[in-house]
Design a protein around this motif. Sequence first.
Motif, PDB file in Angstrom:
ATOM      1  N   UNK A 184      75.531  12.066  27.360  1.00  0.00           N
ATOM      2  CA  UNK A 184      75.313  11.154  26.235  1.00  0.00           C
ATOM      3  C   UNK A 184      74.599  11.861  25.097  1.00  0.00           C
ATOM      4  N   UNK A 185      73.604  12.682  25.424  1.00  0.00           N
ATOM      5  CA  UNK A 185      72.888  13.427  24.388  1.00  0.00           C
ATOM      6  C   UNK A 185      73.824  14.381  23.652  1.00  0.00           C
ATOM      7  N   UNK A 186      74.732  15.006  24.382  1.00  0.00           N
ATOM      8  CA  UNK A 186      75.709  15.907  23.755  1.00  0.00           C
ATOM      9  C   UNK A 186      76.605  15.139  22.780  1.00  0.00           C
ATOM     10  N   UNK A 187      77.082  13.978  23.204  1.00  0.00           N
ATOM     11  CA  UNK A 187      77.928  13.165  22.328  1.00  0.00           C
ATOM     12  C   UNK A 187      77.147  12.636  21.133  1.00  0.00           C
ATOM     13  N   UNK A 188      75.865  12.322  21.323  1.00  0.00           N
ATOM     14  CA  UNK A 188      75.052  11.873  20.192  1.00  0.00           C
ATOM     15  C   UNK A 188      74.938  12.954  19.127  1.00  0.00           C
ATOM     16  N   UNK A 189      74.718  14.197  19.554  1.00  0.00           N
ATOM     17  CA  UNK A 189      74.613  15.296  18.594  1.00  0.00           C
ATOM     18  C   UNK A 189      75.954  15.522  17.886  1.00  0.00           C
ATOM     19  N   UNK A 190      77.039  15.422  18.633  1.00  0.00           N
ATOM     20  CA  UNK A 190      78.356  15.551  18.010  1.00  0.00           C
ATOM     21  C   UNK A 190      78.585  14.439  16.999  1.00  0.00           C
ATOM     22  N   UNK A 191      78.120  13.223  17.314  1.00  0.00           N
ATOM     23  CA  UNK A 191      78.251  12.116  16.375  1.00  0.00           C
ATOM     24  C   UNK A 191      77.473  12.349  15.098  1.00  0.00           C
ATOM     25  N   UNK A 192      76.311  12.971  15.206  1.00  0.00           N
ATOM     26  CA  UNK A 192      75.542  13.315  14.012  1.00  0.00           C
ATOM     27  C   UNK A 192      76.321  14.298  13.136  1.00  0.00           C
ATOM     28  N   UNK A 250      83.318  21.174  12.123  1.00  0.00           N
ATOM     29  CA  UNK A 250      83.416  22.350  12.983  1.00  0.00           C
ATOM     30  C   UNK A 250      82.353  22.322  14.067  1.00  0.00           C
ATOM     31  N   UNK A 251      81.127  21.968  13.685  1.00  0.00           N
ATOM     32  CA  UNK A 251      80.054  21.871  14.677  1.00  0.00           C
ATOM     33  C   UNK A 251      80.320  20.735  15.661  1.00  0.00           C
ATOM     34  N   UNK A 252      80.821  19.624  15.151  1.00  0.00           N
ATOM     35  CA  UNK A 252      81.134  18.502  16.034  1.00  0.00           C
ATOM     36  C   UNK A 252      82.230  18.881  17.021  1.00  0.00           C
ATOM     37  N   UNK A 253      83.262  19.582  16.529  1.00  0.00           N
ATOM     38  CA  UNK A 253      84.377  19.962  17.394  1.00  0.00           C
ATOM     39  C   UNK A 253      83.922  20.906  18.510  1.00  0.00           C
ATOM     40  N   UNK A 254      82.983  21.797  18.198  1.00  0.00           N
ATOM     41  CA  UNK A 254      82.476  22.719  19.214  1.00  0.00           C
ATOM     42  C   UNK A 254      81.880  21.945  20.396  1.00  0.00           C
ATOM     43  N   UNK A 255      81.137  20.896  20.123  1.00  0.00           N
ATOM     44  CA  UNK A 255      80.543  20.100  21.192  1.00  0.00           C
ATOM     45  C   UNK A 255      81.579  19.226  21.901  1.00  0.00           C
ATOM     46  N   UNK A 256      82.481  18.647  21.125  1.00  0.00           N
ATOM     47  CA  UNK A 256      83.503  17.789  21.730  1.00  0.00           C
ATOM     48  C   UNK A 256      84.421  18.603  22.618  1.00  0.00           C
ATOM     49  N   UNK A 257      84.710  19.843  22.233  1.00  0.00           N
ATOM     50  CA  UNK A 257      85.505  20.722  23.103  1.00  0.00           C
ATOM     51  C   UNK A 257      84.856  20.844  24.478  1.00  0.00           C
ATOM     52  N   UNK A 290      87.521  10.465  16.460  1.00  0.00           N
ATOM     53  CA  UNK A 290      87.460  10.850  15.046  1.00  0.00           C
ATOM     54  C   UNK A 290      87.368  12.360  14.847  1.00  0.00           C
ATOM     55  N   UNK A 291      86.618  13.053  15.699  1.00  0.00           N
ATOM     56  CA  UNK A 291      86.474  14.505  15.571  1.00  0.00           C
ATOM     57  C   UNK A 291      87.812  15.191  15.826  1.00  0.00           C
ATOM     58  N   UNK A 292      88.497  14.795  16.887  1.00  0.00           N
ATOM     59  CA  UNK A 292      89.778  15.407  17.223  1.00  0.00           C
ATOM     60  C   UNK A 292      90.832  15.089  16.171  1.00  0.00           C
ATOM     61  N   UNK A 293      90.805  13.874  15.647  1.00  0.00           N
ATOM     62  CA  UNK A 293      91.775  13.513  14.604  1.00  0.00           C
ATOM     63  C   UNK A 293      91.586  14.390  13.373  1.00  0.00           C
ATOM     64  N   UNK A 294      90.320  14.541  12.968  1.00  0.00           N
ATOM     65  CA  UNK A 294      90.047  15.390  11.807  1.00  0.00           C
ATOM     66  C   UNK A 294      90.446  16.838  12.075  1.00  0.00           C
ATOM     67  N   UNK A 295      90.200  17.325  13.302  1.00  0.00           N
ATOM     68  CA  UNK A 295      90.541  18.709  13.629  1.00  0.00           C
ATOM     69  C   UNK A 295      92.044  18.928  13.607  1.00  0.00           C
ATOM     70  N   UNK A 296      92.813  17.979  14.141  1.00  0.00           N
ATOM     71  CA  UNK A 296      94.259  18.112  14.123  1.00  0.00           C
ATOM     72  C   UNK A 296      94.842  18.009  12.733  1.00  0.00           C
ATOM     73  N   UNK A 297      94.210  17.209  11.898  1.00  0.00           N
ATOM     74  CA  UNK A 297      94.695  17.022  10.523  1.00  0.00           C
ATOM     75  C   UNK A 297      94.344  18.207   9.636  1.00  0.00           C
ATOM     76  N   UNK A 298      93.124  18.742   9.820  1.00  0.00           N
ATOM     77  CA  UNK A 298      92.625  19.769   8.903  1.00  0.00           C
ATOM     78  C   UNK A 298      92.827  21.190   9.410  1.00  0.00           C
ATOM     79  N   UNK A 299      93.437  21.345  10.570  1.00  0.00           N
ATOM     80  CA  UNK A 299      93.680  22.686  11.074  1.00  0.00           C
ATOM     81  C   UNK A 299      92.548  23.253  11.894  1.00  0.00           C
TER      82      UNK A 299
END
Length: 862
Positions: free
Chosen positions: A282-290, A298-305, A320-329
């Motif tokens: 949960x703490x990891x996901x909270x930081x990714x949400x920030x 990019x920082x969010x994607x690193x944690x979500x990966x 939302x992080x994965x959607x943005x990553x797929x859209x923006x490359x």
Amino acid sequence: MSFCKRVAIAAGAILIASGLAQPSLAQKADLAAESARIIALSRAGQYREALPLAQAMVARLEATANKRDLAAALTNLGQVLASLGRDAEAELIYKRAISLYEAALGLDSVEIAPALNNLAALYQRQQRYAEAEPLFVRALAIREKALGSSHPDVGQALNNLATLYERQDRHRDAEPLFKRALVIYRKAAGNDSAPVATLLNNLGQLTKSDGRFDEAEPLIRQSLAIREKLLGADHPDVARSLNNLADLKQRQQRYDDAEPLFVRALAIRERALGPDHPDAVTALNNLAGLYLAAGRNTDALRLIDRAVARGQAQSKVALPVLFAAGRDGGMPAGQAFDAAIDVVQRSAQSQAAAAVDKLAVRLAAGNDRLAELVRKDQDLAAANDALDKSLIAAVSRPAGQRDLAAEARDKARLAAIIAERAGLRATLAREFPDYAALSNPLPLKLAEIQPLLAGDEALVAFAAVDDRSFVLAITRDRFDWRQVPVGTDGLARDVMRFRRGLAPGALQDGGDPSALFDLAVAHALYRTLLQPVDALIKDKRSLLIVPSGPLTALPFHLLVTEPPAAPVPGNVAGYRDAAWLLRRHAVAVLPSLGSLKALRGGPGGDRGGRPMIGFGDPVFDPALAAGPRRSATKQAARSIATLAYTEFWRGAGVDRSQLARALAQLPDTADELNAVASDLGAPASDLHLGTDASESTVKHTPLADYRIVYFATHGLVAGDVKGLAEPSLALSIPASPSALDDGLLTASEVAQLKLNADFVVLSACNTIAGDKPGAEALSGLARAFVYAGARALLVTHWAVDSAAATRLMTDTFHRLKEHPTIGRSEALRQAMLALLDDRSSPANAYPSVWAPFVLLGETEMR
């Protein structure tokens, strides 16, 4: 509810006493020692060891006349059972303890308060708030009367009730109670005590949720300072306060201030509990949400990966992080999509877990190889939970009291249990693949889904999070996904507006146009949900829909694909010309993405040899089983709409006397079954009506012999069924209910049936959703029937018009008999369109008449 709010409530639980009552056994040293041992084991999280001791103590006291001591022992036993997750047993034990206390000591004895509190806490955990509240209120009143308004136990009771209100967002009720408790504990324990820190945190979380940030920050900071002083800088409770303060900063868009707080909270939890612990996840996901909120994709994607790789990503952040990553490359589009469908499937799996857990309990009672493996898995799961609680308690002690060597041993034992359980699941998957697919399905990847689809099919899945939703579309050779700016609450409101006018009798409600189905709303929802992926799906003959959350209550075939003409008052026939999605597609619903493989991944197999077996017109009140009273009741019931009832669940089961009074008889279902059976050539002996429409009959009949298994009765599956309530079908309620036959065929009982059916029909049931739609109801019952051997289900979205139901069902099965290659969803589609286009009555055009049914499961005949 945000994670941070849940943290506040969890912190509040520190003040909720364990409720382990010390029996008054001063002259019985052996029992006193046993009681102390039970309490010590429970406080250490060793519930499996405590259970036989608590059971033995109750057994010894059963033979005595000492109701007070027996009540105390029962309270201890209930607490142990509840800690092991055996809530149904715990509830009955608590109720018995309360009754004994009342008989022995009167209604206002302070000794009753722990049992009242424990039962209330059980209800609160199950989100049965209306039942929890009077128990918490009574416990508070008893303690105030017996101990005075300033006693610490009164502070505890105030916090308990305030926390209940906080969970319901009843902030005005909760805040004064928290403040009263804070005054009591400051006086009793000092300004720098742990209870004061908890109450400051709770008040800070409450004011933060109200947007009163200037009030919230000093409260949360005071709580953090006390915890650091008492517990040390690396304590898990310090991480909780850090997280709460970080969330406050994030809400204020002070991202640079929030980041070091989230980072520190994550480090504490990973160091204390390990990176795979739920609190660390949960703490990891909270930081990714920030990072997502701050635009640092990019920082969010690193944690979500990291989280996706471990199966730990939370959908509200990950999607939302994965959607943005797929859209923006940020990552290849296919990889982002694969990760997204992994997240969606794991989320859906957790929502349907309750029915699977109940099935596991039933299977474990057997004596075959599967029962042995399921029991072993349950034992390992219980050992894992107990050891985890013990470890959290150990690392939460002050630094000078911690035993680091013991903690290391506990971590090693926990890792060994996790590894052993993984091996056991591999054995289950190898020896019992159907059970493994139901209980622990592995998420499918895109490359596994696409070959399962026909060239003229499209699959569309939905995931709703707090403030947005995602629609994911897949065909045999393409995929696409889009973000929709409507979240869970917005979709729930839209679906409720959409369903207005679909109840039976809407056409007779005085002709009020506002009470009728609104085509404009149906078109607006189409634009929101399906138009974003229209390029991929519009030319496909068949649509497979995987709904979630509020969308489980949406009959997708009633979406309207073109702007409707302005309604003409009184012209019901105008509904006939609407651009219904059903005119473009045959629509079917899947309970989950993974169910596609379960339905299509194996050989088709031989069908049952006999055409149909039916169960209908059950008797809900045994007093009306025969004679003129039943006849009169049947006649009166013809004007009563079929409804779904979840509010009748009471812990381990249902208040059947209340249920019997409330459930309307369904005499027209006998006519429906007779008509369908006649068309299919099924003999009258295969129809079970009245008292014969019972659980006993269902369980003792060789259902695998039948191609169609037909239930025409009420369904108790609508809504977000909480706690121990299972999705169920209501059958005849016997005069003397038993474990075999209590009148309710639950999902876990369904899963133990042996079927070989092309169709299971749940007619006149309102079997998908009601006023509070939830995925658990849909997935739980559907998955149970699929597991039992059903290839498809026909279920209803609202109470059906009996004559229309008979016509739709007979027409659907007649078309399949004449043209078996057209498939189930297409046969249902043609039957509905035939009724819609029948101009013999203008009412036929109204959607509540022709559109109640939906196909759930496999569309094609294999």
